[in-house]
Structures are given as C-alpha cells and as structure tokens.
Design a protein around this motif. Structure first.
Motif, PDB file in Angstrom:
ATOM      1  N   VAL A   1       0.578  -0.947  -0.231  1.00 32.46           N
ATOM      2  CA  VAL A   1      -0.477  -0.258  -0.320  1.00 32.46           C
ATOM      3  C   VAL A   1       1.061   1.230   0.244  1.00 32.46           C
ATOM      4  CG1 VAL A   1      -2.351   0.915   1.715  1.00 32.46           C
ATOM      5  CG2 VAL A   1      -1.447  -0.680   1.628  1.00 32.46           C
ATOM      6  N   ILE A   2       0.382   2.239  -0.834  1.00 34.79           N
ATOM      7  CA  ILE A   2       1.638   3.230  -0.697  1.00 34.79           C
ATOM      8  C   ILE A   2       0.586   4.624  -1.435  1.00 34.79           C
ATOM      9  CG2 ILE A   2       3.016   4.269  -2.564  1.00 34.79           C
ATOM     10  CD1 ILE A   2       4.243   1.894  -3.606  1.00 34.79           C
ATOM     11  N   THR A   3       1.026   5.539  -0.759  1.00 31.90           N
ATOM     12  CA  THR A   3       0.111   6.790  -0.480  1.00 31.90           C
ATOM     13  C   THR A   3       1.455   8.558  -1.081  1.00 31.90           C
ATOM     14  OG1 THR A   3      -0.958   6.363   1.143  1.00 31.90           O
ATOM     15  CG2 THR A   3      -1.270   8.706   0.309  1.00 31.90           C
ATOM     16  N   ASN A   4       1.535   8.634  -2.161  1.00 31.74           N
ATOM     17  CA  ASN A   4       2.745   9.930  -2.478  1.00 31.74           C
ATOM     18  C   ASN A   4       1.948  10.633  -1.625  1.00 31.74           C
ATOM     19  OD1 ASN A   4       4.281   8.227  -3.586  1.00 31.74           O
ATOM     20  ND2 ASN A   4       2.576   8.028  -5.493  1.00 31.74           N
ATOM     21  N   ASN A   5       2.761  11.859  -0.882  1.00 31.86           N
ATOM     22  CA  ASN A   5       2.413  12.602  -0.042  1.00 31.86           C
ATOM     23  C   ASN A   5       3.091  14.119  -1.027  1.00 31.86           C
ATOM     24  OD1 ASN A   5       0.616  14.022   1.747  1.00 31.86           O
ATOM     25  ND2 ASN A   5       2.714  14.862   2.529  1.00 31.86           N
ATOM     26  N   GLY A   6       2.714  14.736  -1.927  1.00 35.14           N
ATOM     27  CA  GLY A   6       3.809  15.500  -2.565  1.00 35.14           C
ATOM     28  C   GLY A   6       4.540  15.922  -3.484  1.00 35.14           C
TER      29      GLY A   6
ATOM     30  N   ASP B   1       7.959  15.936  -3.951  1.00 39.87           N
ATOM     31  CA  ASP B   1       9.040  15.324  -4.153  1.00 39.87           C
ATOM     32  C   ASP B   1       8.619  13.786  -4.306  1.00 39.87           C
ATOM     33  OD1 ASP B   1      10.563  17.186  -3.782  1.00 39.87           O
ATOM     34  OD2 ASP B   1      11.611  16.820  -2.420  1.00 39.87           O
ATOM     35  N   ALA B   2       7.309  13.236  -3.722  1.00 45.43           N
ATOM     36  CA  ALA B   2       6.887  11.603  -3.341  1.00 45.43           C
ATOM     37  C   ALA B   2       6.381  11.279  -4.457  1.00 45.43           C
ATOM     38  CB  ALA B   2       6.079  10.980  -2.225  1.00 45.43           C
ATOM     39  N   GLY B   3       6.237  12.987  -5.757  1.00 42.51           N
ATOM     40  CA  GLY B   3       5.530  12.580  -7.235  1.00 42.51           C
ATOM     41  C   GLY B   3       4.171  12.191  -7.492  1.00 42.51           C
ATOM     42  N   GLN B   4       3.843  12.987  -5.721  1.00 41.07           N
ATOM     43  CA  GLN B   4       2.048  12.520  -6.074  1.00 41.07           C
ATOM     44  C   GLN B   4       1.657  13.725  -7.140  1.00 41.07           C
ATOM     45  OE1 GLN B   4       0.012  14.504  -2.418  1.00 41.07           O
ATOM     46  NE2 GLN B   4      -2.233  14.147  -2.974  1.00 41.07           N
ATOM     47  N   THR B   5       0.917  12.978  -7.810  1.00 39.36           N
ATOM     48  CA  THR B   5      -0.162  13.914  -9.364  1.00 39.36           C
ATOM     49  C   THR B   5      -1.603  14.599  -9.614  1.00 39.36           C
ATOM     50  OG1 THR B   5      -0.105  12.011 -10.489  1.00 39.36           O
ATOM     51  CG2 THR B   5       2.045  12.863 -11.161  1.00 39.36           C
ATOM     52  N   VAL B   6      -2.155  13.407  -8.261  1.00 43.21           N
ATOM     53  CA  VAL B   6      -3.247  13.722  -8.515  1.00 43.21           C
ATOM     54  C   VAL B   6      -3.588  14.093  -6.948  1.00 43.21           C
ATOM     55  CG1 VAL B   6      -5.667  12.702  -8.439  1.00 43.21           C
ATOM     56  CG2 VAL B   6      -3.971  12.495  -9.938  1.00 43.21           C
TER      57      VAL B   6
ATOM     58  N   HIS C   1      -5.479   8.989  -2.191  1.00 43.47           N
ATOM     59  CA  HIS C   1      -5.345   7.901  -2.646  1.00 43.47           C
ATOM     60  C   HIS C   1      -4.560   6.884  -2.518  1.00 43.47           C
ATOM     61  CE1 HIS C   1      -3.072  10.486  -5.809  1.00 43.47           C
ATOM     62  NE2 HIS C   1      -2.377   9.136  -6.064  1.00 43.47           N
ATOM     63  N   PHE C   2      -4.825   5.707  -2.323  1.00 41.82           N
ATOM     64  CA  PHE C   2      -3.588   4.296  -1.796  1.00 41.82           C
ATOM     65  C   PHE C   2      -3.785   3.479  -2.401  1.00 41.82           C
ATOM     66  CE2 PHE C   2      -5.537   6.767   2.201  1.00 41.82           C
ATOM     67  CZ  PHE C   2      -4.637   6.756   2.631  1.00 41.82           C
ATOM     68  N   HIS C   3      -2.127   3.524  -3.111  1.00 42.17           N
ATOM     69  CA  HIS C   3      -1.974   2.051  -4.312  1.00 42.17           C
ATOM     70  C   HIS C   3      -1.933   0.889  -3.734  1.00 42.17           C
ATOM     71  CE1 HIS C   3      -0.539   5.155  -7.402  1.00 42.17           C
ATOM     72  NE2 HIS C   3      -0.609   6.140  -6.275  1.00 42.17           N
ATOM     73  N   VAL C   4      -2.319   0.052  -4.561  1.00 39.64           N
ATOM     74  CA  VAL C   4      -2.228  -1.335  -3.806  1.00 39.64           C
ATOM     75  C   VAL C   4      -1.994  -1.710  -4.464  1.00 39.64           C
ATOM     76  CG1 VAL C   4      -3.394  -3.134  -3.438  1.00 39.64           C
ATOM     77  CG2 VAL C   4      -4.442  -1.325  -2.320  1.00 39.64           C
TER      78      VAL C   4
END
Ligand code: 5GP
Ligand code: ZN
Length: 115
Positions: A82-87, A89-94, A98-101
C-alpha cells in the motif's frame, strides 16, 4: 472543484470500479505498475496525507478496512503493498488522497521505485 478523482467518484470520468460504499471508492489504476494495481480513495476530498486530521481520519481507517477486504476477495494471499505519495518530491500527481494497492509480483524496496 476541478479534481480528477472527485470526477471519477461522481461518474463524470469513467473508471473500472472494484468496490464502492458510502465513504470509499476503489478502481483500477489506468497505468498499472504491477500485475494488480488499484487505487482506494475516500469520497470526501482530502488533498494528501498531510491534510489528515482528527476530524477526518476515520475515513482513512475505513480505507484500510476496505483494502483488507479487497485483498481477500482478490486473493492477494502472497502479499501486497500500500503506497501513498504525499507532495511533489514523492511524485503525487493527483491532489486527492489515494492509496495504491499493488500486488502480483515480488517487489524490491527503494526510495526511487514503488514496485
Ligand atoms: P500519484 O502519482 O498521484 O501517486 O498517483 C496517481 C495515479 O492515478 C497514477 O498511478 C495514475 O496512473 C492514476 N491515474 C491518473 N489518471 C487516471 C485516470 O483517469 N483513471 C485512472 N483509473 N487512474 C488514473
Ligand atoms: Zn477530489
């Protein structure tokens, strides 16, 4: 609000839905990085993990209940991430949390690569 995932939740933009209840929506990622790759999102618009507060955090717990339920249903018994990109630097595009599984392959571990 001009938010891609709010539009997916309300059906304005089509998606391959896996699960929906009154608080949460889950759908397959349009550009998968693993054999199984779906996203679980709260229907309430929360921009990112940094915006989780005592007032809105109950839905985040519910997201993880839904992930556990879906992992059983989709038979991800070999494991999943489970991945959540935040901001940025982490590559959050939307900017709707959202939680990637991701699952279906042996994964390495590095800060550069999610899977
Ligand atoms: P982020 O990079 O913000 O963590 O993840 C956004 C994810 O949303 C990416 O994995 C991307 O492939 C996915 N995505 C972007 N636009 C759409 C779309 O219109 N439909 C679906 N199903 N996924 C999308
Ligand atoms: Zn939104």
């Amino acid at each position: 609000m001009d938010c891609l995932f709010c539009k997916i939740i309300n059906g304005e933009i089509p998606s391959k839905k896996i699960y929906e209840d009154e608080k949460v929506y889950a759908f397959y990622d349009i550009s998968p990085i693993a054999p199984v790759h779906f996203l679980v999102i709260p229907k309430e618009h929360i921009s990112c993990a940094s915006d989780i507060t005592p007032e809105n955090s109950a839905v985040i717990a519910h997201v993880f209940e839904v992930i556990a339920h879906l992992a059983k249903e989709l038979k991800l018994e070999n494991g999943y991430r489970v991945i959540t990109n935040n901001g940025d630097d982490a590559g959050q595009t939307v900017k709707h949390i959202h939680f990637h599984v991701i699952a279906g392959k042996q994964m390495g571990w590095s800060a550069e690569q999610g899977a």
